[in-house]
Write a protein that holds these residues in place. Structure first.
Motif, PDB file in Angstrom:
ATOM      1  N   GLY A 242       6.460   5.094  27.052  1.00 37.38           N
ATOM      2  CA  GLY A 242       7.869   5.297  26.521  1.00 37.38           C
ATOM      3  C   GLY A 242       7.772   6.427  25.223  1.00 37.38           C
ATOM      4  O   GLY A 242       7.389   6.248  24.550  1.00 37.38           O
ATOM      5  N   ALA A 243       9.145   7.496  25.402  1.00 42.83           N
ATOM      6  CA  ALA A 243       9.198   7.961  23.976  1.00 42.83           C
ATOM      7  C   ALA A 243       8.849   7.234  22.909  1.00 42.83           C
ATOM      8  O   ALA A 243       9.661   6.124  23.637  1.00 42.83           O
ATOM      9  CB  ALA A 243      10.208   8.697  24.423  1.00 42.83           C
ATOM     10  N   GLY A 244       8.624   7.749  22.357  1.00 42.37           N
ATOM     11  CA  GLY A 244       8.948   6.371  20.905  1.00 42.37           C
ATOM     12  C   GLY A 244       7.684   5.996  20.895  1.00 42.37           C
ATOM     13  O   GLY A 244       7.738   4.902  19.776  1.00 42.37           O
ATOM     14  N   ALA A 245       6.905   5.596  21.859  1.00 39.84           N
ATOM     15  CA  ALA A 245       6.468   3.674  21.790  1.00 39.84           C
ATOM     16  C   ALA A 245       4.661   4.186  20.864  1.00 39.84           C
ATOM     17  O   ALA A 245       4.588   5.687  20.788  1.00 39.84           O
ATOM     18  CB  ALA A 245       5.501   3.755  23.008  1.00 39.84           C
ATOM     19  N   ALA A 246       4.338   3.067  20.881  1.00 39.01           N
ATOM     20  CA  ALA A 246       3.717   3.037  19.564  1.00 39.01           C
ATOM     21  C   ALA A 246       2.831   2.220  19.969  1.00 39.01           C
ATOM     22  O   ALA A 246       2.481   0.723  20.333  1.00 39.01           O
ATOM     23  CB  ALA A 246       3.747   3.086  18.237  1.00 39.01           C
ATOM     24  N   GLN A 247       1.193   2.680  19.729  1.00 42.33           N
ATOM     25  CA  GLN A 247       0.325   2.246  20.568  1.00 42.33           C
ATOM     26  C   GLN A 247      -0.109   1.281  19.504  1.00 42.33           C
ATOM     27  O   GLN A 247      -0.983   1.734  18.370  1.00 42.33           O
ATOM     28  CB  GLN A 247      -0.860   2.695  21.716  1.00 42.33           C
ATOM     29  N   PRO A 248      -0.456  -0.556  19.041  1.00 43.44           N
ATOM     30  CA  PRO A 248      -0.700  -0.507  17.657  1.00 43.44           C
ATOM     31  C   PRO A 248      -2.792  -0.318  17.554  1.00 43.44           C
ATOM     32  O   PRO A 248      -3.245  -0.635  18.799  1.00 43.44           O
ATOM     33  CB  PRO A 248      -1.319  -2.249  18.065  1.00 43.44           C
ATOM     34  N   PRO A 249      -2.787  -0.142  16.215  1.00 48.18           N
ATOM     35  CA  PRO A 249      -4.712   0.173  16.496  1.00 48.18           C
ATOM     36  C   PRO A 249      -5.566  -0.745  16.696  1.00 48.18           C
ATOM     37  O   PRO A 249      -5.903  -1.840  17.380  1.00 48.18           O
ATOM     38  CB  PRO A 249      -4.503   0.122  14.516  1.00 48.18           C
ATOM     39  N   PHE A 250      -6.139  -0.122  17.819  1.00 51.84           N
ATOM     40  CA  PHE A 250      -7.559  -0.879  18.785  1.00 51.84           C
ATOM     41  C   PHE A 250      -8.758  -0.018  18.472  1.00 51.84           C
ATOM     42  O   PHE A 250      -9.466   0.564  18.486  1.00 51.84           O
ATOM     43  CB  PHE A 250      -7.171  -0.566  19.985  1.00 51.84           C
ATOM     44  N   GLU A 251     -10.126  -1.338  18.816  1.00 53.85           N
ATOM     45  CA  GLU A 251     -11.030  -0.820  18.720  1.00 53.85           C
ATOM     46  C   GLU A 251     -11.837  -0.633  19.403  1.00 53.85           C
ATOM     47  O   GLU A 251     -11.184  -1.127  20.052  1.00 53.85           O
ATOM     48  CB  GLU A 251     -11.624  -2.701  17.777  1.00 53.85           C
ATOM     49  N   MET A 252     -12.719   0.577  19.171  1.00 51.33           N
ATOM     50  CA  MET A 252     -13.538   0.365  20.917  1.00 51.33           C
ATOM     51  C   MET A 252     -15.022   0.131  20.553  1.00 51.33           C
ATOM     52  O   MET A 252     -15.891   0.833  19.790  1.00 51.33           O
ATOM     53  CB  MET A 252     -13.191   2.089  20.846  1.00 51.33           C
ATOM     54  N   PRO A 253     -15.307  -0.622  20.273  1.00 48.81           N
ATOM     55  CA  PRO A 253     -17.396  -1.336  20.007  1.00 48.81           C
ATOM     56  C   PRO A 253     -18.126  -0.547  21.248  1.00 48.81           C
ATOM     57  O   PRO A 253     -19.205   0.260  20.842  1.00 48.81           O
ATOM     58  CB  PRO A 253     -16.954  -2.367  20.274  1.00 48.81           C
ATOM     59  N   GLY A 254     -17.732  -0.194  22.796  1.00 46.77           N
ATOM     60  CA  GLY A 254     -17.996   0.851  23.656  1.00 46.77           C
ATOM     61  C   GLY A 254     -17.997   2.164  23.901  1.00 46.77           C
ATOM     62  O   GLY A 254     -17.834   3.027  24.621  1.00 46.77           O
ATOM     63  N   GLY A 255     -17.006   2.607  22.590  1.00 43.66           N
ATOM     64  CA  GLY A 255     -16.190   3.661  23.118  1.00 43.66           C
ATOM     65  C   GLY A 255     -14.876   4.146  23.423  1.00 43.66           C
ATOM     66  O   GLY A 255     -14.633   3.280  24.147  1.00 43.66           O
ATOM     67  N   GLY A 256     -14.721   5.118  23.465  1.00 36.56           N
ATOM     68  CA  GLY A 256     -13.026   5.347  24.482  1.00 36.56           C
ATOM     69  C   GLY A 256     -13.314   6.373  24.739  1.00 36.56           C
ATOM     70  O   GLY A 256     -13.764   7.805  24.518  1.00 36.56           O
TER      71      GLY A 256
END
Length: 221
Positions: free
Chosen positions: A157-171
């Motif tokens: 949604g407009a203004g939504a923010a995804q918390p920082p997340f780790e990608m051990p296997g890439g993304g």
């Protein structure tokens, strides 16, 4: 041929700015995002089929995964309209064509040999199983899930923010609608991003956005 073949580095590409490269089949052109190999290749590509074009019958020795971006893509097994997510496993074969034209986002030679699951999901269906995401204003639609591969759509949604997340296997991410920002950089519709294994990322949406998302699959590279 090698394009963005260093999987230890971050890549961000606006696919709208890439040239269309003709394929061996008339009316079928490609924008190459990453590639290792020539006509038989591990590849991530946006493919455009002109109206009435087709591709000769072929077998997917390394599997095929695609998302229809616009138009209707067809083969002898059915018709796939905008928003259809399809996985054709290792060893499967078909003869693709289109009547009115289409554009698809496709990944080739990126499946495990034991991956034998056919997947057909209409992501635009009214009964699509959207779930709550990691933060307010974010929802996800699972498409495929395995120990080392997780594929889903993320709707912001407009203004939504995804918390920082780790990608051990890439993304890997393709912005399908709207725009997102990552580390202060804005990525518009058509932007493709690939993070190496061990990366950490944040996403915010200055406006409503839809993003194809895939994580975990780069662990062995």
């Amino acid at each position: 041929m090698e394009i963005n073949a260093d999987f230890s580095s971050f890549v961000a590409t606006d696919s709208n700015l890439l040239p269309w490269v003709p394929s061996p089949m008339a009316g079928v052109d490609r924008r190459m995002l990453d590639r290792i190999g020539d006509e038989v290749a591990r590849a991530t590509t946006i493919v455009r089929y002109a109206a009435g074009s087709k591709f000769s019958a072929h077998t997917h020795g390394g599997g095929e995964e695609f998302l229809v971006l616009d138009g209707t893509f067809s083969d002898e097994h059915g018709d796939y309209g905008p928003g259809m997510y399809v996985r054709n496993p290792v060893g499967s074969s078909h003869s693709p064509f289109t009547r009115a034209g289409c554009t698809i986002f496709v990944k080739l030679w990126q499946m495990r040999e034991d991956d034998q699951e056919f997947v057909r999901i209409d992501t635009r269906a009214q009964d699509a199983r959207w779930e709550e995401g990691a933060a307010e204003g974010i929802s996800v639609l699972p498409l495929f899930d395995a120990e080392d591969e997780h594929v889903y759509l993320t709707r912001y949604g407009a203004g939504a923010a995804q918390p920082p997340f780790e990608m051990p296997g890439g993304g890997e991410f393709l912005v399908l609608e709207g725009a997102v920002e990552s580390d202060g950089v804005r990525h518009e519709t058509g932007s493709w991003l690939r993070f190496p294994k061990g990366a950490r990322a944040t996403f915010t949406a200055p406006e409503m956005a839809l993003v194809w998302t895939k994580t975990g699959h780069l662990a062995g590279l």
